[in-house]
Every structure is written in C-alpha cells, then in structure tokens.
Design an enzyme around this catalytic site. Structure first.
Site, PDB file in Angstrom:
ATOM      1  N   THR A 132      -3.901   5.684  13.875  1.00  0.00           N
ATOM      2  CA  THR A 132      -4.191   6.975  13.239  1.00  0.00           C
ATOM      3  C   THR A 132      -4.648   8.013  14.260  1.00  0.00           C
ATOM      4  O   THR A 132      -5.257   7.658  15.280  1.00  0.00           O
ATOM      5  CB  THR A 132      -5.295   6.783  12.177  1.00  0.00           C
ATOM      6  N   ASP A 133      -4.414   9.288  13.934  1.00  0.00           N
ATOM      7  CA  ASP A 133      -4.924  10.372  14.797  1.00  0.00           C
ATOM      8  C   ASP A 133      -6.452  10.393  14.818  1.00  0.00           C
ATOM      9  O   ASP A 133      -7.053  10.989  15.707  1.00  0.00           O
ATOM     10  CB  ASP A 133      -4.377  11.735  14.337  1.00  0.00           C
ATOM     11  N   GLU A 134      -7.085   9.704  13.844  1.00  0.00           N
ATOM     12  CA  GLU A 134      -8.553   9.727  13.775  1.00  0.00           C
ATOM     13  C   GLU A 134      -9.220   9.049  14.955  1.00  0.00           C
ATOM     14  O   GLU A 134     -10.416   9.208  15.170  1.00  0.00           O
ATOM     15  CB  GLU A 134      -9.041   9.064  12.482  1.00  0.00           C
ATOM     16  N   LYS A 142     -10.144   1.267  13.820  1.00  0.00           N
ATOM     17  CA  LYS A 142      -8.759   1.482  14.250  1.00  0.00           C
ATOM     18  C   LYS A 142      -8.707   1.644  15.793  1.00  0.00           C
ATOM     19  O   LYS A 142      -7.776   1.165  16.433  1.00  0.00           O
ATOM     20  CB  LYS A 142      -8.164   2.724  13.576  1.00  0.00           C
ATOM     21  N   ALA A 156     -13.440   3.956  13.959  1.00  0.00           N
ATOM     22  CA  ALA A 156     -13.899   3.076  15.048  1.00  0.00           C
ATOM     23  C   ALA A 156     -13.154   1.745  14.986  1.00  0.00           C
ATOM     24  O   ALA A 156     -12.758   1.188  16.017  1.00  0.00           O
ATOM     25  CB  ALA A 156     -15.404   2.857  14.940  1.00  0.00           C
ATOM     26  N   TYR A 188     -14.382   3.516   9.836  1.00  0.00           N
ATOM     27  CA  TYR A 188     -12.931   3.297   9.719  1.00  0.00           C
ATOM     28  C   TYR A 188     -12.244   3.620  11.041  1.00  0.00           C
ATOM     29  O   TYR A 188     -11.506   2.799  11.596  1.00  0.00           O
ATOM     30  CB  TYR A 188     -12.345   4.154   8.577  1.00  0.00           C
ATOM     31  N   GLY A 198       0.831  -1.206   0.000  1.00  0.00           N
ATOM     32  CA  GLY A 198       0.000   0.000   0.000  1.00  0.00           C
ATOM     33  C   GLY A 198       0.865   1.255   0.000  1.00  0.00           C
ATOM     34  O   GLY A 198       2.086   1.197  -0.188  1.00  0.00           O
ATOM     35  N   PHE A 199       0.232   2.368   0.244  1.00  0.00           N
ATOM     36  CA  PHE A 199       0.906   3.668   0.162  1.00  0.00           C
ATOM     37  C   PHE A 199       2.039   3.807   1.200  1.00  0.00           C
ATOM     38  O   PHE A 199       3.226   3.871   0.852  1.00  0.00           O
ATOM     39  CB  PHE A 199      -0.161   4.760   0.327  1.00  0.00           C
ATOM     40  N   ASN A 243      -9.066  22.325   4.040  1.00  0.00           N
ATOM     41  CA  ASN A 243      -9.092  21.604   2.759  1.00  0.00           C
ATOM     42  C   ASN A 243      -9.199  22.581   1.585  1.00  0.00           C
ATOM     43  O   ASN A 243      -8.586  22.370   0.529  1.00  0.00           O
ATOM     44  CB  ASN A 243     -10.280  20.643   2.718  1.00  0.00           C
ATOM     45  N   LYS A 296      -7.894   9.321  -2.118  1.00  0.00           N
ATOM     46  CA  LYS A 296      -7.781  10.256  -1.004  1.00  0.00           C
ATOM     47  C   LYS A 296      -7.647  11.681  -1.559  1.00  0.00           C
ATOM     48  O   LYS A 296      -7.235  11.865  -2.710  1.00  0.00           O
ATOM     49  CB  LYS A 296      -6.562   9.913  -0.141  1.00  0.00           C
TER      50      LYS A 296
HETATM   51  P1  NAD Z   1      -3.482   1.705   1.864  1.00  0.00           P
HETATM   52  O1  NAD Z   1      -4.955   1.531   1.761  1.00  0.00           O
HETATM   53  O2  NAD Z   1      -2.746   2.470   0.826  1.00  0.00           O
HETATM   54  O3  NAD Z   1      -2.764   0.278   1.941  1.00  0.00           O
HETATM   55  C1  NAD Z   1      -3.273  -0.774   2.712  1.00  0.00           C
HETATM   56  C2  NAD Z   1      -2.501  -2.041   2.341  1.00  0.00           C
HETATM   57  O4  NAD Z   1      -2.981  -3.107   3.184  1.00  0.00           O
HETATM   58  C3  NAD Z   1      -2.728  -2.489   0.891  1.00  0.00           C
HETATM   59  O5  NAD Z   1      -1.503  -2.893   0.309  1.00  0.00           O
HETATM   60  C4  NAD Z   1      -3.669  -3.690   1.036  1.00  0.00           C
HETATM   61  O6  NAD Z   1      -3.524  -4.644  -0.015  1.00  0.00           O
HETATM   62  C5  NAD Z   1      -3.239  -4.250   2.392  1.00  0.00           C
HETATM   63  N1  NAD Z   1      -4.310  -5.034   3.023  1.00  0.00           N
HETATM   64  C6  NAD Z   1      -5.596  -4.661   3.204  1.00  0.00           C
HETATM   65  N2  NAD Z   1      -6.281  -5.664   3.802  1.00  0.00           N
HETATM   66  C7  NAD Z   1      -5.389  -6.673   4.024  1.00  0.00           C
HETATM   67  C8  NAD Z   1      -5.483  -7.955   4.616  1.00  0.00           C
HETATM   68  N3  NAD Z   1      -6.649  -8.421   5.087  1.00  0.00           N
HETATM   69  N4  NAD Z   1      -4.370  -8.715   4.698  1.00  0.00           N
HETATM   70  C9  NAD Z   1      -3.178  -8.261   4.214  1.00  0.00           C
HETATM   71  N5  NAD Z   1      -3.044  -7.065   3.618  1.00  0.00           N
HETATM   72  C10 NAD Z   1      -4.136  -6.265   3.533  1.00  0.00           C
HETATM   73  O7  NAD Z   1      -3.228   2.299   3.318  1.00  0.00           O
HETATM   74  P2  NAD Z   1      -2.173   3.388   3.807  1.00  0.00           P
HETATM   75  O8  NAD Z   1      -2.723   4.724   3.537  1.00  0.00           O
HETATM   76  O9  NAD Z   1      -0.841   3.000   3.318  1.00  0.00           O
HETATM   77  O10 NAD Z   1      -2.262   3.155   5.379  1.00  0.00           O
HETATM   78  C11 NAD Z   1      -1.435   2.176   6.020  1.00  0.00           C
HETATM   79  C12 NAD Z   1      -1.753   2.167   7.494  1.00  0.00           C
HETATM   80  O11 NAD Z   1      -1.543   3.463   8.044  1.00  0.00           O
HETATM   81  C13 NAD Z   1      -3.196   1.808   7.821  1.00  0.00           C
HETATM   82  O12 NAD Z   1      -3.196   0.997   8.971  1.00  0.00           O
HETATM   83  C14 NAD Z   1      -3.858   3.146   8.094  1.00  0.00           C
HETATM   84  O13 NAD Z   1      -4.937   2.988   8.991  1.00  0.00           O
HETATM   85  C15 NAD Z   1      -2.716   3.901   8.721  1.00  0.00           C
HETATM   86  N6  NAD Z   1      -2.727   5.361   8.558  1.00  0.00           N
HETATM   87  C16 NAD Z   1      -2.822   5.928   7.323  1.00  0.00           C
HETATM   88  C17 NAD Z   1      -2.755   7.308   7.183  1.00  0.00           C
HETATM   89  C18 NAD Z   1      -2.839   7.976   5.840  1.00  0.00           C
HETATM   90  O14 NAD Z   1      -2.897   9.207   5.789  1.00  0.00           O
HETATM   91  N7  NAD Z   1      -2.820   7.256   4.735  1.00  0.00           N
HETATM   92  C19 NAD Z   1      -2.607   8.121   8.317  1.00  0.00           C
HETATM   93  C20 NAD Z   1      -2.544   7.499   9.583  1.00  0.00           C
HETATM   94  C21 NAD Z   1      -2.583   6.127   9.683  1.00  0.00           C
HETATM   95  O1  DAU Z   2      -5.907  11.430   9.777  1.00  0.00           O
HETATM   96  C1  DAU Z   2      -5.349  10.216   9.344  1.00  0.00           C
HETATM   97  C2  DAU Z   2      -6.258   9.604   8.303  1.00  0.00           C
HETATM   98  O2  DAU Z   2      -6.106  10.388   7.133  1.00  0.00           O
HETATM   99  C3  DAU Z   2      -5.936   8.145   8.018  1.00  0.00           C
HETATM  100  O3  DAU Z   2      -6.159   7.388   9.174  1.00  0.00           O
HETATM  101  C4  DAU Z   2      -6.801   7.626   6.862  1.00  0.00           C
HETATM  102  O4  DAU Z   2      -6.418   6.300   6.532  1.00  0.00           O
HETATM  103  C5  DAU Z   2      -6.574   8.524   5.668  1.00  0.00           C
HETATM  104  O5  DAU Z   2      -7.412   8.112   4.604  1.00  0.00           O
HETATM  105  C6  DAU Z   2      -6.873   9.974   6.019  1.00  0.00           C
HETATM  106  O6  DAU Z   2      -8.262  10.164   6.321  1.00  0.00           O
HETATM  107  P1  DAU Z   2      -9.058  11.478   5.855  1.00  0.00           P
HETATM  108  O7  DAU Z   2     -10.490  11.162   5.816  1.00  0.00           O
HETATM  109  O8  DAU Z   2      -8.632  12.658   6.615  1.00  0.00           O
HETATM  110  O9  DAU Z   2      -8.436  11.622   4.354  1.00  0.00           O
HETATM  111  P2  DAU Z   2      -9.146  11.933   2.949  1.00  0.00           P
HETATM  112  O10 DAU Z   2      -8.038  12.183   1.991  1.00  0.00           O
HETATM  113  O11 DAU Z   2     -10.151  10.905   2.585  1.00  0.00           O
HETATM  114  O12 DAU Z   2      -9.903  13.289   3.238  1.00  0.00           O
HETATM  115  C7  DAU Z   2      -9.194  14.434   3.678  1.00  0.00           C
HETATM  116  C8  DAU Z   2     -10.195  15.570   3.805  1.00  0.00           C
HETATM  117  O13 DAU Z   2     -10.619  15.921   2.481  1.00  0.00           O
HETATM  118  C9  DAU Z   2     -11.447  15.238   4.581  1.00  0.00           C
HETATM  119  O14 DAU Z   2     -11.853  16.381   5.308  1.00  0.00           O
HETATM  120  C10 DAU Z   2     -12.480  14.942   3.503  1.00  0.00           C
HETATM  121  C11 DAU Z   2     -12.043  15.819   2.347  1.00  0.00           C
HETATM  122  N1  DAU Z   2     -12.326  15.281   0.991  1.00  0.00           N
HETATM  123  C12 DAU Z   2     -11.945  13.993   0.733  1.00  0.00           C
HETATM  124  C13 DAU Z   2     -12.193  13.459  -0.514  1.00  0.00           C
HETATM  125  C14 DAU Z   2     -11.802  12.020  -0.826  1.00  0.00           C
HETATM  126  C15 DAU Z   2     -12.891  16.091   0.041  1.00  0.00           C
HETATM  127  O15 DAU Z   2     -13.187  17.271   0.260  1.00  0.00           O
HETATM  128  N2  DAU Z   2     -13.139  15.543  -1.206  1.00  0.00           N
HETATM  129  C16 DAU Z   2     -12.824  14.259  -1.507  1.00  0.00           C
HETATM  130  O16 DAU Z   2     -13.112  13.817  -2.655  1.00  0.00           O
END
Ligand code: NAD
Ligand code: DAU
Length: 335
Positions: free
Chosen positions: A123-125, A152, A150, A148, A10-11, A249, A187
């Site tokens: 996550t901070d969420e 986490k 909830a 989501y 993933g990311f 945003n 996202k």
């Molecule tokens: P993502 O959605 O990009 O990647 C998730 C990865 O997990 C993918 O590669 C997917 O194939 C794998 N996966 C999903 N279900 C699985 C399963 N059952 N078994 C094995 N692999 C599985 O997510 P991300 O944005 O890289 O986030 C990674 C972690 O960081 C998550 O736990 C997320 O809650 C946390 N997080 C993300 C953010 C953010 O801004 N992206 C911020 C804070 C915390």
């Molecule tokens: O805070 C950490 C979290 O950040 C992680 O735990 C999550 O995995 C990650 O997806 C992210 O959650 P958010 O909900 O904050 O991210 P998202 O990019 O989905 O949305 C960011 C903000 O932008 C939110 O206020 C909703 C808004 N938004 C989002 C989308 C997808 C829009 O205005 N338009 C959109 O199309």
C-alpha cells in the site's frame, strides 16, 4: 498460468479474480482465503461454477495449508491481509499476525517450492503522509503512521530481504485507495454511500481536509496483472491515478451527496476516531506507467458507476451490514 490468490474473497482480490477469468481463458485460479469478517464468497457468486476456479478455506499463517495449496502453481498473488486502519487502532495484534507473519509464511513456501513468481500487494500507506506538492516514490524511506501501515511496511521489509538474501522472485505493488464494486462498507466510500442510501448521516473525520488519491479497483487489477506478466523481479510499483485534481475527503463526500441528491446536513463531523490521521497520500506512478498502464476512468465516472452498483446491489450490502458489523459500528462510532 495457474495462479494462487490469497485473500480472493475480499474486495480487491475478488475483483482481480473476475478480471483474470474474464481476460485469460487459459489461466486458472485457486482462491485461498480464511473468510474473516471481510471475506465474502458472495463477491464471487457469478464465477463460482467456472471450471478454472477453485476455493480453499485456509489461513495464510498455516504453513502446511499454504504449502498444500501452492503445489504446482506458477505465481502467488498475496492480497490477504487485515486491511482497515480504524480496526488496527483498536488492536494491532491480528494485523501483525496475518500481515507480517502470514507474509513470511507465503515467502517461505514460494522459496521452498521454487514458485516462479510472487506479488506482494502492499500500500501507499507505508510511506506515511507527504506534504503537498511532493510525491512519495519507490526507494523513499517507510514512515508508517498506524498499526495497519506498520504491519504492511513490515511485510514489505521481509519481502525485500527475502529477494536480496535468497533471491525469492518477489515483486511488490503499492496502490493508493481503491474504490468500486464489492468494497466492504467500513471504508469511507462504501460506508458513506450505503449510509446515504439508508438516509443515515455520514461520519466525516477531523474536518474532512485529508487527501487520498482514489483508484478505481478495475484499474488496480489491470496494474497488478501487468506486473504479473511484464514486471521485473525485485521491483516495487507504485500505482496511482494521478489524473484528477486532488480531492479532500470533504470534497469527495460532497460529490457523493450531489450524485445522490442529498444535502450537506447529512454530514456528521466527528473528531478523534483516527489518532495519528495521515493528512495526505500521493505517490509517483511513473514506473507502472512505463510498463504501459494508465487509469481508464475519471473519479466522477468511477464514483457514478460505483454508486449505481450499490443502488443495484442492496441485498449484498444489507447482508454485510448485520451481526458483527453492527457491533463494530457501535464500538467505533458510538450511537
Ligand atoms: P479486504 O479486507 O477487503 O479483504 C481481505 C481478504 O483477506 C478477505 O477476504 C479476508 O478473508 C482475507 N484474509 C484476512 N486474513 C486472512 C488470513 N489470515 N488468511 C487468509 N485470508 C485472510 O482487503 P482489500 O481492501 O481487498 O485489500 C487487499 C489487499 O490490498 C491488502 O493486502 C491491502 O493491504 C491492500 N491494499 C488495499 C487498498 C484498498 O484501498 N482497499 C489499497 C492498497 C493496498
Ligand atoms: O491508501 C491505501 C489504503 O487505503 C489501504 O492500504 C487500506 O487498506 C485502505 O483501507 C485505505 O486506507 P484509508 O485509511 O485511507 O481508507 P478509509 O476508507 O478507512 O479512510 C479514507 C479517509 O476517510 C481517511 O482520511 C479517513 C476518512 N474517514 C474514514 C472513515 C472510515 C472518515 O472521514 N470517516 C470514516 O468513517
């Protein structure tokens, strides 16, 4: 160290794998990933032939597969999760299964095999939104607002309980919103950047007044790495840049528009796609800073680098934005 990374396709996981292989010659990595819609081995193309790296396609809810993969590892870093809030609003089931049950599976295996360390990537969420100028901090009650977050918070509760009851050697990180290379374009930032590169409008929710604290993914990887090497078992670390003035945003959308030389007419205001929308996240990152961490880029620099990457890697995101992605886009945003 021999590390097992869940969700490494993933990311954030793929950025973390690159970070470790680049900085630690002696470390090796097993990437354990189910390859859901968000998992993409293209994210790891440049390191796939590295002898220190191996990939196992597997599901974190499958106890036997996790046990096999974890034999002999020094630490498990558990990134795997369903991660998109909007998808969790359509259905929370997969989120509970992977994020809660899957985390319990990882905890049990770490316990049974006596693996020396586990990091749960949270996550901070979990804190829910918080009024300005306050900041959430470790020890505050969880108040998640959507399925989501909830899920986490559920995963974290299991980890905290396992540490207390069974002394499972767990640490937790809670970061703010990451952004950077290989970010799946569902996202806000990668969706808006790629839409604009295609001359399409960007769907800004609910007036764009919400606040997120944008963390460059490489800085989050450095923080997780620091926790792995210097963190204390049983501790949770909140990770946030806290450097830049807070941006809404709407403001970050305008920063992207300015970098890409586009006008504000490209904003499509939309309402009601995120019921329960959290207004503001902000966490106190003093604990991780006390280990020596600080962010390396400003939001402006990070955004410029990220936008440049999406300009240079059109094939990557065009391939991602096909098939199931199109169906999700139509279902969520309509036409
Ligand atoms: P993502 O959605 O990009 O990647 C998730 C990865 O997990 C993918 O590669 C997917 O194939 C794998 N996966 C999903 N279900 C699985 C399963 N059952 N078994 C094995 N692999 C599985 O997510 P991300 O944005 O890289 O986030 C990674 C972690 O960081 C998550 O736990 C997320 O809650 C946390 N997080 C993300 C953010 C953010 O801004 N992206 C911020 C804070 C915390
Ligand atoms: O805070 C950490 C979290 O950040 C992680 O735990 C999550 O995995 C990650 O997806 C992210 O959650 P958010 O909900 O904050 O991210 P998202 O990019 O989905 O949305 C960011 C903000 O932008 C939110 O206020 C909703 C808004 N938004 C989002 C989308 C997808 C829009 O205005 N338009 C959109 O199309």
């Amino acid at each position: 160290m021999k590390l097992l990374i869940t969700g490494g396709a993933g990311f954030i996981g793929s950025n973390f794998i690159r970070h470790i292989l680049k900085n630690y010659q002696e470390d090796s990595i097993i990437n354990f990933d189910k390859l859901t819609y968000a998992g993409n081995l293209e994210n790891l193309k440049e390191i796939e032939s590295d002898k220190r790296y191996s990939f196992i396609k597997g599901d974190v809810t499958d106890v036997n597969a996790v046990k096999d993969a974890c034999k002999g590892v020094d630490a498990v870093i558990h990134f795997a999760a369903e991660s998109h809030v909007d998808r969790s609003i359509h259905s929370g089931h997969e989120f509970i299964h992977t994020n809660v049950f899957g985390t319990q599976v990882i905890i049990d295996v770490v316990h049974e095999l006596k693996i020396p360390k586990m990091i749960l990537i949270s996550t901070d969420e979990v804190y829910g939104d918080i009024e300005s100028p306050n900041k959430s901090k470790d020890g505050d009650a969880f108040k998640p607002s959507n399925p989501y977050s909830a899920s986490k918070a559920g995963a974290e509760s299991l980890a905290i309980a396992a540490h207390r009851t069974h002394e499972v050697p767990i640490m937790i990180t809670r970061s703010t919103n990451n952004y950077g290379f290989y970010h799946f374009p569902e996202k806000l930032l990668p969706l808006f950047i790629t839409n604009l590169l295609d001359n399409k409008k960007v769907p800004l929710y609910d007036g764009g007044t919400q606040i997120r604290d944008w963390l460059y993914v490489e800085d989050n990887c450095k923080a997780v790495d620091l926790v792995l090497r210097k963190g204390s078992i049983g501790e949770a670390y909140d990770i946030a840049p806290e450097n830049d003035p807070e941006v809404t945003n709407g403001e970050i959308t305008k920063m992207i528009l300015a970098i890409l030389n586009k006008g504000e007419d490209m904003i499509e205001p939309v309402e009601g796609l995120r019921p329960g929308h959290d207004q503001r996240y902000a966490v106190d990152s003093s604990k991780i800073r006390s280990l020596g961490w600080k962010p390396s880029v400003s939001l402006k620099q990070g955004l410029e680098q990220t936008i440049q990457w999406y300009q240079d890697n059109r094939v990557w995101w065009e391939n991602v934005k096909t098939g199931d992605y199109q169906e999700y886009y139509k279902k969520h945003y309509g036409n």
